[in-house]
Design an enzyme around this catalytic site. Structure first.
Site, PDB file in Angstrom:
ATOM      1  N   CYS A  75       6.065 -13.573  -5.166  1.00  0.00           N
ATOM      2  CA  CYS A  75       5.311 -12.994  -4.055  1.00  0.00           C
ATOM      3  C   CYS A  75       5.449 -13.929  -2.855  1.00  0.00           C
ATOM      4  O   CYS A  75       5.124 -15.122  -2.961  1.00  0.00           O
ATOM      5  CB  CYS A  75       3.847 -12.885  -4.474  1.00  0.00           C
ATOM      6  SG  CYS A  75       2.718 -12.431  -3.140  1.00  0.00           S
ATOM      7  N   CYS A 189       8.932  -9.571   1.504  1.00  0.00           N
ATOM      8  CA  CYS A 189       7.836  -9.239   0.586  1.00  0.00           C
ATOM      9  C   CYS A 189       8.541  -8.679  -0.633  1.00  0.00           C
ATOM     10  O   CYS A 189       9.450  -7.841  -0.495  1.00  0.00           O
ATOM     11  CB  CYS A 189       6.921  -8.184   1.197  1.00  0.00           C
ATOM     12  SG  CYS A 189       5.777  -7.433   0.008  1.00  0.00           S
TER      13      CYS A 189
HETATM   14  N1  DGL Z   1       4.530  -8.673  -3.051  1.00  0.00           N
HETATM   15  C1  DGL Z   1       3.810  -9.509  -2.199  1.00  0.00           C
HETATM   16  C2  DGL Z   1       4.658 -10.329  -1.245  1.00  0.00           C
HETATM   17  O1  DGL Z   1       5.733 -10.665  -1.565  1.00  0.00           O
HETATM   18  C3  DGL Z   1       2.473  -9.133  -1.662  1.00  0.00           C
HETATM   19  C4  DGL Z   1       2.138  -7.764  -1.267  1.00  0.00           C
HETATM   20  C5  DGL Z   1       0.658  -7.640  -1.021  1.00  0.00           C
HETATM   21  O2  DGL Z   1      -0.099  -7.772  -2.003  1.00  0.00           O
HETATM   22  O3  DGL Z   1       0.249  -7.443   0.143  1.00  0.00           O
HETATM   23  O4  DGL Z   1       4.276 -10.672  -0.172  1.00  0.00           O
END
Ligand code: DGL
Length: 265
Positions: A75, A189
């Protein structure tokens, strides 16, 4: 280290599957625990303080329960904010996921790079530093696209998305000041590479999308010092923090990733 000790991948939701996809390609037998913090989703609208408090505590509990050989924060939001705190709290290797600005800067011809992330990620000084250290003088146009996090979650639950969502994001990106000539877009993301086909369909020809998943998979296997080629195939475990979201709605989409068992933290 027990030979069956898993690699733990962590995200707010199913975005980390874009990292797992690259990891499974390189090491199909790697033992996996995938943790989704559905109770905290989305991270992008949270404050730095909330993420810095939540992520290390949650990972501490997960490590205690599953005894992984390595943790991957799959993430960008959590990594750009909480990586040092998580590393300080755990005594096993921790791999983070940070925006692929460096490879984008090597590949752009125009020197104009787009970056789509969460609201929290795009405002991090971590991104400023990446640009300063690895940007090779490129212009970086950053926009937040929280609607793509929801769209990826919907897709993996088998729900349809309106193509206007993707057209809207691409339109916002290309309409930004100084976006003229943009030829590459960093998907900053982990949810977004799950939507590359949808984004590409909404984008003009010649605009490419890039993410760091393959490099992260290589880093994980390097630190594990094995590609698990001799390991027996293992059923992956999908753990989620308790929320209104029913993990079984994702079951069909999780199957190709080898995630066939479910638990709640
Ligand atoms: N998948 C996550 C990222 O890479 C976060 C998405 C979220 O929960 O807003 O930032």
């Amino acid at each position: 280290m027990l030979p069956a000790a898993p690699i733990l991948l962590f995200d707010s939701g199913v975005g980390g599957l874009s990292i797992l996809r690259a990891l499974k390609k390189a090491a199909p037998h790697a033992p996996i625990v995938y943790a989704a913090d559905f109770a905290g989703l989305p991270y992008g609208s949270k404050t730095e303080a909330e993420i810095a408090a939540r992520v290390p505590a949650l990972l501490g509990r997960l490590v205690e329960r599953y005894r992984p050989r390595l943790v991957t924060i799959a993430c960008n939001t959590a990594s750009t904010i909480a990586l040092p705190a998580v590393r300080a709290a755990l005594d096993i290797p921790v791999v983070g996921t940070v925006p692929a600005v460096k490879p984008a800067a090597l590949q752009t011809r125009s020197g104009v790079i787009g970056l789509i992330g969460t609201e929290a990620t795009i405002r991090q000084t971590y991104v400023d530093n990446l640009l300063r250290e690895h940007g090779r003088g490129a212009t970086l146009i950053r926009i937040a696209a929280p609607e793509l996090v929801e769209a990826a979650e919907r897709k993996l639950r088998g729900q349809a998305n309106d193509t206007a969502v993707f057209a809207g994001v691409i339109g916002r990106l290309l309409a930004a000041p100084d976006a003229e000539g943009m030829d590459i877009v960093v998907l900053a993301c982990t949810h977004f590479p799950l939507l590359t086909a949808e984004l590409a369909a909404a984008a003009p020809p010649g605009l490419r999308f890039i993410d760091g998943a393959d490099g992260i998979a290589r880093r994980i296997l390097h630190l594990c010092e094995t590609d698990f080629a001799d390991a027996p195939p293992a059923d992956g475990l999908f753990v989620s923090t308790g929320s209104g979201l029913d993990a079984s709605r994702y079951a069909e989409a999780l199957l190709p990733y080898g995630l066939t068992r479910f638990e709640t933290l």
